[in-house]
Write an enzyme that holds these catalytic residues in place. Structure first.
Site, PDB file in Angstrom:
ATOM      1  CD  GLU A  13      -3.190  -1.324   2.083  1.00 47.46           C
ATOM      2  OE1 GLU A  13      -4.270  -0.450   2.467  1.00 47.46           O
ATOM      3  OE2 GLU A  13      -2.366  -1.799   3.182  1.00 47.46           O
ATOM      4  CB  SER A 149      -5.541  -1.651  -0.584  1.00 46.72           C
ATOM      5  OG  SER A 149      -5.184   0.151   0.060  1.00 46.72           O
ATOM      6  CE1 TYR A 215      -7.268   4.433  -1.173  1.00 46.65           C
ATOM      7  CE2 TYR A 215      -6.890   2.080  -2.317  1.00 46.65           C
ATOM      8  CZ  TYR A 215      -6.762   3.044  -1.185  1.00 46.65           C
ATOM      9  OH  TYR A 215      -6.702   2.532   0.351  1.00 46.65           O
ATOM     10  NE  ARG A 254     -13.247   2.760   6.219  1.00 46.87           N
ATOM     11  CZ  ARG A 254     -12.060   2.423   5.396  1.00 46.87           C
ATOM     12  NH1 ARG A 254     -11.296   3.415   5.153  1.00 46.87           N
ATOM     13  NH2 ARG A 254     -11.815   1.192   4.979  1.00 46.87           N
ATOM     14  CG  ASP A 256     -14.178  -1.671   6.546  1.00 49.24           C
ATOM     15  OD1 ASP A 256     -14.122  -0.010   6.249  1.00 49.24           O
ATOM     16  OD2 ASP A 256     -12.486  -2.213   5.881  1.00 49.24           O
ATOM     17  CD  GLU A 269     -10.228  -4.067   6.969  1.00 49.32           C
ATOM     18  OE1 GLU A 269      -9.677  -4.212   7.213  1.00 49.32           O
ATOM     19  OE2 GLU A 269     -10.313  -3.423   6.510  1.00 49.32           O
ATOM     20  CG  ASN A 271      -9.613  -0.830   7.766  1.00 46.02           C
ATOM     21  OD1 ASN A 271      -8.802  -0.948   6.830  1.00 46.02           O
ATOM     22  ND2 ASN A 271     -10.533  -0.384   7.707  1.00 46.02           N
ATOM     23  N   GLY A 275      -7.135   5.717   5.832  1.00 45.42           N
ATOM     24  CA  GLY A 275      -6.364   6.500   4.691  1.00 45.42           C
ATOM     25  C   GLY A 275      -7.204   7.717   4.111  1.00 45.42           C
TER      26      GLY A 275
END
Ligand SMILES: Nc1ncnc2c1ncn2[C@@H]1O[C@H](COP(=O)(O)OP(=O)(O)O)[C@@H](O)[C@H]1O
Ligand SMILES: [Mg+2]
Length: 310
Positions: A13, A149, A215, A254, A256, A269, A271, A275
């Site tokens: 990443e 990602s 992205y 964050r 998900d 998951e 994070n 990002g």
């Protein structure tokens, strides 16, 4: 105030991190902070070199804009702890647990956080036994245990594709996590301090929220607030906090999730370095909560300094 911004690194990443780091430097400067970019390369795997670079900056704090291995998995956090340099985000152990999806799942189950049925498969398992090891029915999601990602993630709808999907996951990790595919609305919950930011629904144009959908502008749509019933949104917010705090995360992260039409939201998951690029979700959620990007960054740095004092 001087803040070093760690970015780049050597995880898959890296490119995303360089984008996050650039935005963070800009944003911190807008917030009146003297931000100094620290672009890490493979040469910084030599800890002594990295230590020199970090300590010679005489930073009040370091902003971690690294994603994936080394930056998000607790390694750099553990080093900064040793060097007594305050840093943004969660501590080393929480990062390690969150980065490894198998470890996270064990914590989720212990804390009664609903998560898709799963199993871990080791890369050392002979290839001829891979498919036989997988117990769950199709469709399945195969992912590297500790990547991000959506790199190396495959949705498997046909058993003949299982081996290839595992081989792909093993390119990035010693372990693969194989889990039941959960149909539903994909939602992400940013957490700042102990407050859950407005929920964002993700509608990928691709089969799922893969690297390209994440992205490439236009490859996915973000809907804010997420189109889920109020009771479900409340449950998502509660589960996001329970998942993050169960892993020991703090300051910002964050979560998900997938919200099925019937039944409980399922946590995918957490994070620990979400990002921070132009298309990223966390800054978008913060903005919806009235926090501009520079203000958000300033808050994260203040949190880092406060932890140090505390
Ligand atoms: N169990 C699942 N059911 C349905 N979709 C999933 C599942 N697991 C992952 N996905 C899809 O794959 C994407 C990446 O998976 P995730 O667990 O969030 O790992 P990453 O760390 O790579 O973001 C998710 O955003 C989602 O679109
Ligand atoms: Mg994810």
């Amino acid at each position: 105030m001087r803040v070093g911004v760690l970015m780049g690194g050597w995880s898959p990443e890296k490119r995303v991190s360089l984008m996050s780091g650039k935005k963070v430097v800009e944003g911190l400067r807008q917030a009146g902070v003297r931000a100094v970019p620290l672009v890490l390369t493979a040469a910084d795997k030599r800890t002594e070199r990295l230590k020199k670079r970090v300590l010679s900056g005489r930073f009040d704090a370091v902003f971690i804009a690294l994603h994936g291995a080394f930056g998000e998995d607790g390694q750099v956090q553990a080093l900064l702890d040793q060097w007594k340099v305050p840093y943004t985000g969660s501590g080393a152990l929480a990062c390690g647990l969150a980065m490894h999806k198998g470890c996270s799942k064990l914590v989720f189950e212990a804390k009664k956080v609903p998560t898709a049925a799963w199993q871990a498969i080791a890369r050392s398992t002979p290839r001829s036994r891979w498919a036989a090891e997988v117990r769950a029915g199709l469709p399945l999601v195969v992912k590297p245990a500790d990547a991000g990602s959506a790199i190396g993630v495959t949705i498997v709808r046909d058993r003949s594709k299982l081996s290839g999907a595992l081989a792909k996951a093993f390119r990035y990790s010693q372990w693969a996590v194989v889990e039941r595919f959960v149909p539903g609305v994909e939602v992400t919950a940013g957490v700042l301090g102990r407050k859950v930011l407005p929920l964002i629904e993700i509608v990928p144009k691709n089969e799922f929220y893969d690297f390209d959908a994440k992205y490439t502008p236009g490859r996915s749509t973000h809907i804010l607030p997420a189109r889920i019933p109020a009771a479900k949104a409340r449950r998502v917010r509660a589960l996001a906090l329970k998942a993050g705090e169960g892993l020991g995360c703090s300051d910002f992260y964050r979560v998900d999730l997938i919200v099925p039409r019937k039944g409980e939201p399922q946590v995918l998951e957490v994070n620990t370095v979400p990002g921070l690029t132009d298309t990223s979700l966390f800054p978008e959620a913060a903005k919806a909560a009235g926090l501009t990007f520079p203000k958000l960054l300033r808050r994260l740095v203040d949190m880092a300094l406060k932890k140090r004092r505390g």
